[in-house]
Design a protein around this motif. Structure first.
Motif, PDB file in Angstrom:
ATOM      1  N   PRO A 184       0.798  -1.225   0.000  1.00 56.78           N
ATOM      2  CA  PRO A 184       0.000   0.000   0.000  1.00 56.78           C
ATOM      3  C   PRO A 184       0.830   1.273   0.000  1.00 56.78           C
ATOM      4  CG  PRO A 184       0.095  -0.903   2.207  1.00 56.78           C
ATOM      5  CD  PRO A 184       0.785  -1.891   1.318  1.00 56.78           C
ATOM      6  N   PRO A 185       0.217   2.409  -0.361  1.00 56.02           N
ATOM      7  CA  PRO A 185       0.905   3.705  -0.260  1.00 56.02           C
ATOM      8  C   PRO A 185       1.218   4.028   1.194  1.00 56.02           C
ATOM      9  CG  PRO A 185      -1.116   3.874  -1.563  1.00 56.02           C
ATOM     10  CD  PRO A 185      -1.141   2.551  -0.889  1.00 56.02           C
ATOM     11  N   MET A 186       2.177   4.921   1.405  1.00 52.61           N
ATOM     12  CA  MET A 186       2.517   5.339   2.766  1.00 52.61           C
ATOM     13  C   MET A 186       1.460   6.282   3.324  1.00 52.61           C
ATOM     14  SD  MET A 186       5.803   7.522   4.084  1.00 52.61           S
ATOM     15  CE  MET A 186       6.356   7.473   5.773  1.00 52.61           C
ATOM     16  N   ASN A 187       0.980   7.215   2.495  1.00 47.62           N
ATOM     17  CA  ASN A 187       0.025   8.224   2.941  1.00 47.62           C
ATOM     18  C   ASN A 187      -1.338   7.575   3.196  1.00 47.62           C
ATOM     19  OD1 ASN A 187      -2.187  10.325   2.424  1.00 47.62           O
ATOM     20  ND2 ASN A 187      -0.372  11.594   2.635  1.00 47.62           N
ATOM     21  N   MET A 188      -1.835   7.690   4.424  1.00 47.62           N
ATOM     22  CA  MET A 188      -3.079   7.034   4.789  1.00 47.62           C
ATOM     23  C   MET A 188      -4.263   7.550   3.984  1.00 47.62           C
ATOM     24  SD  MET A 188      -4.977   6.707   8.492  1.00 47.62           S
ATOM     25  CE  MET A 188      -5.908   8.242   8.330  1.00 47.62           C
ATOM     26  N   LEU A 189      -4.285   8.857   3.705  1.00 46.92           N
ATOM     27  CA  LEU A 189      -5.415   9.420   2.966  1.00 46.92           C
ATOM     28  C   LEU A 189      -5.424   8.927   1.524  1.00 46.92           C
ATOM     29  CD1 LEU A 189      -5.467  13.087   4.328  1.00 46.92           C
ATOM     30  CD2 LEU A 189      -6.691  11.058   5.151  1.00 46.92           C
ATOM     31  N   GLU A 190      -4.255   8.768   0.947  1.00 51.29           N
ATOM     32  CA  GLU A 190      -4.153   8.199  -0.402  1.00 51.29           C
ATOM     33  C   GLU A 190      -4.640   6.757  -0.395  1.00 51.29           C
ATOM     34  OE1 GLU A 190      -0.685   7.112  -3.699  1.00 51.29           O
ATOM     35  OE2 GLU A 190      -0.221   8.466  -2.033  1.00 51.29           O
TER      36      GLU A 190
END
Length: 272
Positions: A184-190
């Protein structure tokens, strides 16, 4: 990052201090592959007084490997004010990546870089694509969820603690919806934007993020029941899923070989 090195929303004095510390590392003959911002600023939910969490991966020169006394595999600076700076030797980063620890791949994906050696991130990223097993990474996120999830959840709790549990739960949902075939991406919102969940739950999580962005780091509040239920269900679901994953000893040995080869190449890089 701007051409002058400034980073949007970051205190210029903090950025200068962090870069000064990185310079002190390089003055010891140590290469810094990359230095990034980790923690809530990179995850997408900083507080007004969030720390600056600089993390870096470094490579010691050949002569450091020839000493009788092995050097530590971490470099740490004292935390002063809101500046926290520390790094991992590439050897440590690769060993943990082989076990499924998601930290180094998250650092690699951080959208905020203080500095980086040209080409290093792409080289390391190519290796991690080959050696990181999503099922092991899922186990890492389940461990984070267990660490931060408060099952009792009665009354006010620290918003930081709650969101630190929400983040791995969302990462796990992102992975599940892709059959555990990707990281997964690092940015939680992304990550949140890219998964399919109930609209009222999505709204509750985004509202919580907004509250944290306006509240001091240790602010407290009542946890929304939707979020509490999401965390409870996620912990139960993914703890069960982990038992279904099969081991691949041959794959582990191949990954170990690739990581060994990569490490030697990076230590010898520029040594001649």
């Amino acid at each position: 990052m701007h051409a002058d090195g400034a980073i949007d929303g970051f205190d210029p004095e903090a950025v200068r201090e962090i870069r000064s510390r990185l310079t002190a590392v390089r003055e010891q003959g140590i290469r810094i592959g990359f230095a990034i911002e980790s923690g809530s600023r990179a995850w997408g939910f900083p507080s007004p007084d969030s720390d600056y969490d600089c993390r870096f991966v470094y490579i010691r020169p050949v002569e450091h490997h020839l000493a009788l006394t092995a050097a530590r595999d971490v470099i740490e600076f004292p935390i002063v004010g809101d500046i926290d700076t520390g790094g991992w030797d590439l050897r440590k980063a690769l060993r943990l990546a082989l076990k499924g620890n998601a930290v180094v791949v998250e650092w690699l994906k951080s959208p905020i870089a203080y500095e980086e050696e040209v080409g290093f991130r792409s080289r390391l990223g190519g290796l991690l694509d080959l050696i990181m097993v999503p099922e092991k990474v899922a186990a890492h996120y389940v461990g984070l969820l267990r660490q931060h999830f408060q099952s009792e959840g009665e009354g006010a709790i620290k918003l930081k603690k709650l969101l630190y549990a929400v983040r791995p739960a969302i990462a796990l949902e992102w992975m599940r919806q892709r059959s555990f075939q990707a990281l997964p991406p690092m940015n939680m919102l992304e990550c949140l934007e890219a998964i399919s969940i109930a609209s009222d739950l999505r709204t509750a999580i985004l509202d919580l993020v907004q509250v944290k962005k306006q509240t001091r780091e240790m602010g407290e509040g009542l946890p929304p029941m939707l979020v509490q239920s999401f965390l409870s269900n996620a912990f139960q679901r993914y703890s069960e899923i982990l038992r279904e994953f099969s081991r691949d000893p041959d794959g582990d040995r191949r990954a170990q070989h690739l990581a060994d080869k990569f490490y030697v190449q990076e230590v010898l890089y520029r040594s001649s």
